[in-house]
Design a protein around this motif. Structure first.
Motif, mmCIF file in Angstrom:
data_model
loop_
_atom_site.group_PDB
_atom_site.id
_atom_site.type_symbol
_atom_site.label_atom_id
_atom_site.label_comp_id
_atom_site.label_asym_id
_atom_site.label_seq_id
_atom_site.Cartn_x
_atom_site.Cartn_y
_atom_site.Cartn_z
ATOM 1 N N GLY A 148 0.802 -1.222 0.000
ATOM 2 C CA GLY A 148 0.000 0.000 0.000
ATOM 3 C C GLY A 148 0.832 1.267 0.000
ATOM 4 O O GLY A 148 2.055 1.251 0.195
ATOM 5 N N GLU A 189 0.805 3.766 2.116
ATOM 6 C CA GLU A 189 1.345 4.206 3.403
ATOM 7 C C GLU A 189 2.734 3.633 3.653
ATOM 8 O O GLU A 189 3.599 4.300 4.231
ATOM 9 C CB GLU A 189 0.403 3.822 4.536
ATOM 10 N N LYS A 231 -6.304 12.355 3.811
ATOM 11 C CA LYS A 231 -7.041 11.099 3.782
ATOM 12 C C LYS A 231 -8.073 11.068 2.656
ATOM 13 O O LYS A 231 -8.591 10.029 2.329
ATOM 14 C CB LYS A 231 -7.725 10.862 5.124
ATOM 15 N N LYS A 284 -7.732 8.642 -0.729
ATOM 16 C CA LYS A 284 -8.014 7.216 -0.852
ATOM 17 C C LYS A 284 -9.015 6.995 -1.980
ATOM 18 O O LYS A 284 -9.952 7.771 -2.181
ATOM 19 C CB LYS A 284 -8.558 6.642 0.454
ATOM 20 N N VAL A 344 -14.870 0.549 1.708
ATOM 21 C CA VAL A 344 -13.650 -0.213 1.460
ATOM 22 C C VAL A 344 -12.870 0.514 0.374
ATOM 23 O O VAL A 344 -13.424 0.805 -0.698
ATOM 24 C CB VAL A 344 -13.964 -1.658 1.009
ATOM 25 N N ASP A 345 -11.585 0.822 0.640
ATOM 26 C CA ASP A 345 -10.800 1.499 -0.385
ATOM 27 C C ASP A 345 -10.017 0.482 -1.208
ATOM 28 O O ASP A 345 -10.108 -0.731 -0.978
ATOM 29 C CB ASP A 345 -9.886 2.570 0.215
ATOM 30 N N GLU A 373 -7.061 -0.307 -1.233
ATOM 31 C CA GLU A 373 -6.058 -1.064 -0.493
ATOM 32 C C GLU A 373 -6.709 -1.980 0.533
ATOM 33 O O GLU A 373 -6.071 -2.467 1.462
ATOM 34 C CB GLU A 373 -5.078 -0.101 0.182
ATOM 35 N N ASP A 374 -8.035 -2.178 0.373
ATOM 36 C CA ASP A 374 -8.831 -3.079 1.212
ATOM 37 C C ASP A 374 -8.879 -2.668 2.679
ATOM 38 O O ASP A 374 -9.086 -3.500 3.568
ATOM 39 C CB ASP A 374 -8.321 -4.530 1.107
ATOM 40 N N ARG A 375 -8.691 -1.376 2.946
ATOM 41 C CA ARG A 375 -8.897 -0.858 4.301
ATOM 42 C C ARG A 375 -10.378 -0.564 4.465
ATOM 43 O O ARG A 375 -11.016 -0.001 3.581
ATOM 44 C CB ARG A 375 -8.060 0.400 4.524
ATOM 45 N N GLU A 417 -13.539 1.091 6.747
ATOM 46 C CA GLU A 417 -13.955 2.037 7.776
ATOM 47 C C GLU A 417 -15.476 2.125 7.767
ATOM 48 O O GLU A 417 -16.129 1.908 6.738
ATOM 49 C CB GLU A 417 -13.342 3.420 7.533
ATOM 50 N N SER A 474 -2.897 12.654 7.541
ATOM 51 C CA SER A 474 -2.230 11.515 8.157
ATOM 52 C C SER A 474 -0.748 11.858 8.190
ATOM 53 O O SER A 474 -0.146 12.179 7.165
ATOM 54 C CB SER A 474 -2.473 10.248 7.332
#
Length: 363
Positions: free
Chosen positions: A119, A121, A145, A148, A168-169, A171-173, A175, A249
């Protein structure tokens, strides 16, 4: 490379004669190299012209009246003021370019540590670590942020009037956000709202998704009933509102560098203030907004613009861009005011360019 137009607060100082400039340059360069005050006798020896210590002292007195230098209470030598450093950086410092070897070193370090599956980050963290390792300061990367890119949105009903918006973004994160449901909303509306959003927002940022839905407002109203359309708009609005609460971030690496060569109590206090600022992300939104207003490296010295003002630190930053050439963050160095500006400015500039290139072509 450097945005010199942003700072020019003392244009009248450019009228200094050559002798005064040589003396001032010697004082500043001595400070950047050692951090110590320098006296007239040592200045006289270091000058490219023959000048007595008495003549040097007279010129130093004029420089002091202009606010460019000052005498610490513990020494008869002189140090540059923050105004003096600002003037030196803007009007007198020459910024060279990186050598081919230095460019290749930055490229190798960035590419060798890049793991697309890890990813963005991870890449930003490595950029921060690299900048720290190449300087005497701490590497900083600040990213919004909102950059994304969305992969999937789903509405999950919790009770009659409450639901989760699951995002879901790419990068499969995952929230979640809690929203209120319109009164009388049927169960089928959840699926319809999810399907409509996923058909229009995949691969887009939150800001772009909002623009996309706004552009398809007539289609939204034609395809969906009034309550479902409200649900679609409420879902995006909830995400957009949440992202503006904490839009940044922050990644900082190499804080231990800031503690090296710190002996005086006031220096320790300065570092403590800097660490507090970093923990609270104080003024980082302002820093990002300023960087977004123009290309090139920007330098903030000491208390300028209230950026880390209590810590008396310098910040050298440059924006970086995504695949659509939008500024999505900044990277740079935070350190003492006696940073090696001439070396760090081109280094930060080139690292930002390499990072932008990698984000444009993540593979």
């Amino acid at each position: 490379m450097i945005d010199r137009d942003h700072f020019n607060p003392f244009p009248q100082l450019t009228g200094l004669d050559d002798r005064s400039k040589d003396i001032f340059r010697t004082i500043v360069e001595s400070y950047l190299n050692t951090g110590d005050p320098v006296g007239s006798r040592n200045i006289s020896k270091a000058l490219p012209i023959s000048l007595s210590p008495a003549s040097v002292r007279n010129a130093m007195s004029d420089l002091e009246q202009l606010g460019l230098i000052y005498a610490p209470h513990t020494s008869a030598g002189r140090l540059p003021t923050e105004i003096g450093l600002r003037f030196f950086v803007d009007a007198m410092m020459e910024f060279g370019d990186l050598s081919n070897d230095e460019r290749h070193k930055i490229e190798r370090q960035m590419v060798s540590t890049h793991q697309p599956e890890a990813g963005v980050e991870h890449l930003l963290t490595k950029a921060s670590q690299m900048l720290s390792g190449l300087s005497s300061g701490a590497g900083l990367v600040l990213t919004t942020k909102q950059d994304k890119r969305l992969k999937h949105v789903e509405f999950v009903r919790l009770e009659a009037t409450k639901a989760l918006v699951v995002l879901v973004d790419e990068e499969d994160r995952v929230e979640n956000r809690l929203i209120d449901l319109p009164s009388g909303l049927p169960a089928s509306a959840m699926t319809e709202a999810s399907n409509f959003l996923n058909a229009h927002i995949r691969g887009k940022t939150l800001a772009d998704a909002q623009m996309e839905i706004e552009a398809h407002r007539h289609e939204l109203q034609a395809e969906l009933d009034g309550l479902t359309a409200k649900l679609v708009e409420a879902g995006l609005a909830t995400w957009a509102g949440a992202s503006t609460d904490r839009p940044q971030s922050l990644i900082v690496r190499g804080r231990s560098n800031l503690l090296e060569n710190v002996t005086a109590l006031e220096d320790l206090d300065r570092i403590r203030h800097l660490f507090d600022d970093l923990e609270s992300k104080r003024d980082l939104i302002q820093l990002l907004e300023l960087a977004e207003k123009g290309d090139g490296v920007r330098i903030y010295i000491g208390s300028e613009n209230q950026l880390f003002s209590l810590s008396g630190s310098s910040v050298i930053v440059s924006p970086y861009r995504d695949s659509e050439q939008k500024i999505v963050g900044i990277l740079g160095i935070i350190g003492p005011t006696r940073l090696n500006y001439a070396r760090i400015v081109p280094m930060v500039d080139y690292t930002a360019r390499v990072l932008s290139s990698m984000l444009s072509d993540p593979n």
